[in-house]
Design a protein around this motif. Structure first.
Motif, PDB file in Angstrom:
ATOM      1  N   LYS A 169       0.824  -1.204   0.000  1.00 26.59           N
ATOM      2  CA  LYS A 169       0.000   0.000   0.000  1.00 26.59           C
ATOM      3  C   LYS A 169       0.862   1.259   0.000  1.00 26.59           C
ATOM      4  O   LYS A 169       1.967   1.280   0.541  1.00 26.59           O
ATOM      5  N   PHE A 170       0.300   2.323  -0.585  1.00 25.69           N
ATOM      6  CA  PHE A 170       0.980   3.612  -0.681  1.00 25.69           C
ATOM      7  C   PHE A 170       1.413   4.085   0.713  1.00 25.69           C
ATOM      8  O   PHE A 170       0.626   4.084   1.665  1.00 25.69           O
ATOM      9  N   ASN A 171       2.675   4.485   0.831  1.00 23.89           N
ATOM     10  CA  ASN A 171       3.284   4.977   2.068  1.00 23.89           C
ATOM     11  C   ASN A 171       3.410   3.911   3.153  1.00 23.89           C
ATOM     12  O   ASN A 171       3.684   4.227   4.318  1.00 23.89           O
ATOM     13  N   GLU A 172       3.209   2.655   2.763  1.00 21.41           N
ATOM     14  CA  GLU A 172       3.450   1.569   3.717  1.00 21.41           C
ATOM     15  C   GLU A 172       4.569   0.656   3.225  1.00 21.41           C
ATOM     16  O   GLU A 172       4.865  -0.357   3.838  1.00 21.41           O
ATOM     17  N   THR A 195      11.736   9.879   2.485  1.00 23.02           N
ATOM     18  CA  THR A 195      11.087  10.815   3.407  1.00 23.02           C
ATOM     19  C   THR A 195      10.201  10.070   4.401  1.00 23.02           C
ATOM     20  O   THR A 195      10.190  10.375   5.601  1.00 23.02           O
ATOM     21  N   THR A 196       9.476   9.083   3.897  1.00 21.94           N
ATOM     22  CA  THR A 196       8.596   8.288   4.768  1.00 21.94           C
ATOM     23  C   THR A 196       9.399   7.525   5.808  1.00 21.94           C
ATOM     24  O   THR A 196       9.040   7.492   6.998  1.00 21.94           O
ATOM     25  N   GLU A 197      10.495   6.891   5.381  1.00 29.87           N
ATOM     26  CA  GLU A 197      11.328   6.141   6.325  1.00 29.87           C
ATOM     27  C   GLU A 197      11.919   7.057   7.397  1.00 29.87           C
ATOM     28  O   GLU A 197      11.952   6.718   8.579  1.00 29.87           O
ATOM     29  N   PHE A 198      12.399   8.248   6.989  1.00 28.96           N
ATOM     30  CA  PHE A 198      12.978   9.168   7.959  1.00 28.96           C
ATOM     31  C   PHE A 198      11.898   9.764   8.875  1.00 28.96           C
ATOM     32  O   PHE A 198      12.158  10.039  10.051  1.00 28.96           O
ATOM     33  N   ASP A 199      10.690   9.960   8.337  1.00 25.14           N
ATOM     34  CA  ASP A 199       9.573  10.426   9.177  1.00 25.14           C
ATOM     35  C   ASP A 199       9.325   9.453  10.325  1.00 25.14           C
ATOM     36  O   ASP A 199       9.011   9.843  11.456  1.00 25.14           O
ATOM     37  N   ARG A 200       9.440   8.153  10.032  1.00 22.05           N
ATOM     38  CA  ARG A 200       9.227   7.133  11.064  1.00 22.05           C
ATOM     39  C   ARG A 200      10.276   7.223  12.175  1.00 22.05           C
ATOM     40  O   ARG A 200      10.050   6.784  13.310  1.00 22.05           O
ATOM     41  N   LEU A 201      11.450   7.826  11.813  1.00 23.00           N
ATOM     42  CA  LEU A 201      12.506   8.005  12.812  1.00 23.00           C
ATOM     43  C   LEU A 201      12.451   9.393  13.453  1.00 23.00           C
ATOM     44  O   LEU A 201      13.294   9.717  14.302  1.00 23.00           O
ATOM     45  N   GLY A 202      11.487  10.212  13.006  1.00 20.15           N
ATOM     46  CA  GLY A 202      11.368  11.561  13.551  1.00 20.15           C
ATOM     47  C   GLY A 202      12.386  12.530  12.984  1.00 20.15           C
ATOM     48  O   GLY A 202      12.691  13.567  13.593  1.00 20.15           O
ATOM     49  N   TYR A 203      12.932  12.239  11.779  1.00 21.94           N
ATOM     50  CA  TYR A 203      13.941  13.097  11.160  1.00 21.94           C
ATOM     51  C   TYR A 203      13.348  13.736   9.906  1.00 21.94           C
ATOM     52  O   TYR A 203      12.705  13.069   9.085  1.00 21.94           O
ATOM     53  N   ASN A 204      13.561  15.042   9.748  1.00 24.54           N
ATOM     54  CA  ASN A 204      13.033  15.768   8.591  1.00 24.54           C
ATOM     55  C   ASN A 204      14.017  15.653   7.425  1.00 24.54           C
ATOM     56  O   ASN A 204      15.052  16.322   7.399  1.00 24.54           O
ATOM     57  N   PHE A 205      13.696  14.801   6.476  1.00 21.16           N
ATOM     58  CA  PHE A 205      14.544  14.589   5.295  1.00 21.16           C
ATOM     59  C   PHE A 205      13.978  15.436   4.157  1.00 21.16           C
ATOM     60  O   PHE A 205      12.919  15.138   3.610  1.00 21.16           O
ATOM     61  N   ASP A 206      14.672  16.516   3.808  1.00 20.02           N
ATOM     62  CA  ASP A 206      14.153  17.471   2.815  1.00 20.02           C
ATOM     63  C   ASP A 206      15.260  17.788   1.812  1.00 20.02           C
ATOM     64  O   ASP A 206      16.276  18.386   2.169  1.00 20.02           O
ATOM     65  N   MET A 207      15.067  17.380   0.564  1.00 23.84           N
ATOM     66  CA  MET A 207      16.110  17.573  -0.441  1.00 23.84           C
ATOM     67  C   MET A 207      15.542  18.100  -1.748  1.00 23.84           C
ATOM     68  O   MET A 207      14.388  17.835  -2.095  1.00 23.84           O
ATOM     69  N   GLU A 208      16.366  18.851  -2.478  1.00 23.90           N
ATOM     70  CA  GLU A 208      16.048  19.192  -3.862  1.00 23.90           C
ATOM     71  C   GLU A 208      16.214  17.923  -4.697  1.00 23.90           C
ATOM     72  O   GLU A 208      17.111  17.110  -4.437  1.00 23.90           O
ATOM     73  N   THR A 209      15.362  17.740  -5.691  1.00 23.58           N
ATOM     74  CA  THR A 209      15.434  16.525  -6.507  1.00 23.58           C
ATOM     75  C   THR A 209      15.487  16.837  -7.992  1.00 23.58           C
ATOM     76  O   THR A 209      14.989  17.883  -8.445  1.00 23.58           O
TER      77      THR A 209
END
Length: 460
Positions: free
Chosen positions: A14-17, A97-111
């Motif tokens: 499932k999406f985001n899972e 981003t989803t994996e880092f969200d689960r760790l409470g870390y803000n992963f924000d990058m230009e792509t």
């Protein structure tokens, strides 16, 4: 400008899972890979059967693999301060981003997405899936649907896309997003982070606009000269420059061709003198009434076919004198003696007498033709092969029917022996007097690795 080029394999679901099962990242500085990381990852969730069939990665393989939190620090080190590049970058960025969200870390990058870039820079390809696209471009791909193989192929694809980005929109957009720094500190940082390789460099202002383009066999050394010189032009550049980007070329021929093309394309404010051609004289030829090929210096005229071009009459005169001496040609038929009598060289027995019809036109013209074959690529179909940007790479300059078509880089011989792949790796460029002069002068004065005559498939 640095890039984190990556590929991720997931469990599906499932999406985001989804969970990550494998990740590979190559840190790329615009010239070469400077660091790399690859690892299987225990997703702590089931893998969809169709994914197992696609990737070959199963739960048993991941039983003892590190969990995401155990590789998270290394992923941050590999991506920090870089632009994330991937084939379908939105997907890879969302998963991370989803994996880092689960760790409470803000992963924000230009792509940057190589699918979108390829559609824009290499249009009309039959497919833009990674496997089919790189196969069409002659880029090797091993371990398809495994992170390391796909990421490595994406690195080579991205190199080609940077080459195809004639207007440098990729870099200019990213330069605009970089934070401002104090100018003096920035000049030192620019010099420190630049390369000592051969290539073309671009000076940008704070808006990302290109204000100066140059080429050098040692970019770091040339930038140091720019930033330490106290002449008026250098001081103006020092005040306005905000960052520098560069294209490594591997050799001076490609650097000259790229510099000339880019200056005409971008018209930087500090390159005023080189925006237009400055060749005022050219060397032409005619066949006289007696059947002899006459070489002559004439004013530059784009309507006439030129053997080569010159910036001044004196340089043209010096060059023609050298040609006459080297190939045993006649001074009068070269335009130096206006008399109808024998030329001076004939009187000292250095001319075979074409000026007084003692030497047959066929014999004389044969020597002229040797000169033309060696000096000019008019009407030729050929490849000029020279050093590439790294040890395993070569550069190729393509000439069709005497017209310069562009240049590219390759690692495998089949990329230049198969016409459809050769055309796809070539960066198209305009054929003009400047490119003609650059190529002819370079071939005359420098030694390249080899040239390939496409008509006879012979090397020299």
């Amino acid at each position: 400008m640095e890039y984190a080029i990556l590929d991720i394999e997931t469990t599906g679901g499932k999406f985001n899972e989804e969970g990550i099962t494998e990740i590979a990242i190559y840190r790329f500085n615009g010239i070469k890979v400077v660091d790399q990381f690859a690892s299987l990852v225990n997703p702590e969730r089931p893998i969809q059967p169709f994914v197992v069939n696609l990737t070959g990665i199963n739960s048993e393989m991941l039983r003892n693999a590190p969990k995401f939190y155990e590789v998270a620090k290394r992923i941050i080190e590999m991506t920090e301060g870089a632009v994330l590049v991937a084939h379908n970058a939105n997907f890879d960025n969302r998963i991370l981003t989803t994996e880092f969200d689960r760790l409470g870390y803000n992963f924000d990058m230009e792509t940057l997405c190589t699918v979108e870039l390829a559609k824009k820079l290499i249009p009309d390809m039959p497919s833009y899936s990674l496997g089919k696209l790189v196969r069409s471009l002659g880029i090797p791909l091993s371990d398809r649907h495994r992170a390391q193989g796909d990421a490595k192929a994406t690195v080579e694809l991205f190199k080609l896309l940077l080459l195809k980005d004639e207007n440098r929109e990729i870099v200019k957009q990213l330069v605009k997003k970089e934070p401002k720094k104090q100018i003096n500190t920035k000049l030192l940082d620019i010099i420190k982070s630049s390369t000592s390789d051969t290539g073309v460099y671009y000076l940008h202002n704070e808006n990302g606009d290109i204000i100066y383009i140059g080429k050098s066999k040692n970019i770091k050394k040339r930038l140091t000269q720019h930033f330490t010189s106290d002449n008026r032009k250098s001081k103006q550049i020092q005040q306005e420059v905000s960052s520098v980007t560069f294209d490594k070329t591997g050799n001076d021929l490609v650097a000259q061709l790229l510099e000339s093309d880019q200056i005409k394309r971008h018209k930087p404010k500090f390159n005023r003198a080189l925006r237009k051609s400055i060749f005022n004289y050219q060397l032409g030829s005619i066949v006289d009434e007696d059947g002899y090929i006459n070489l002559k210096i004439e004013k530059e005229d784009s309507r006439k076919k030129a053997i080569t071009t010159f910036t001044s009459f004196q340089s043209a005169k010096n060059s023609l004198e050298g040609i006459i001496a080297k190939y045993g040609l006649c001074q009068r038929l070269g335009g130096f003696h206006k008399t109808e009598e024998a030329c001076f060289s004939y009187t000292i027995k250095e001319c075979n007498g074409a000026c007084v019809q003692e030497e047959a036109p066929e014999a004389y013209n044969e020597r002229v033709q040797v000169f033309l074959d060696e000096y000019s690529y008019a009407s030729k179909n050929m490849l000029v092969i020279d050093k590439g940007r790294d040890r395993d790479e070569r550069s190729v300059v393509l000439i069709e029917n005497g017209i310069f078509k562009g240049f590219g880089f390759y690692t495998l011989n089949h990329q230049i022996t198969q016409p459809e792949i050769l055309k796809s790796i070539i960066r198209p460029m305009k054929n003009n007097r400047d490119s003609q002069h650059i190529i002819q002068t370079y071939l005359k004065k420098r030694k390249v690795i080899k040239t390939i005559n496409l008509d006879t498939n012979t090397e020299s």
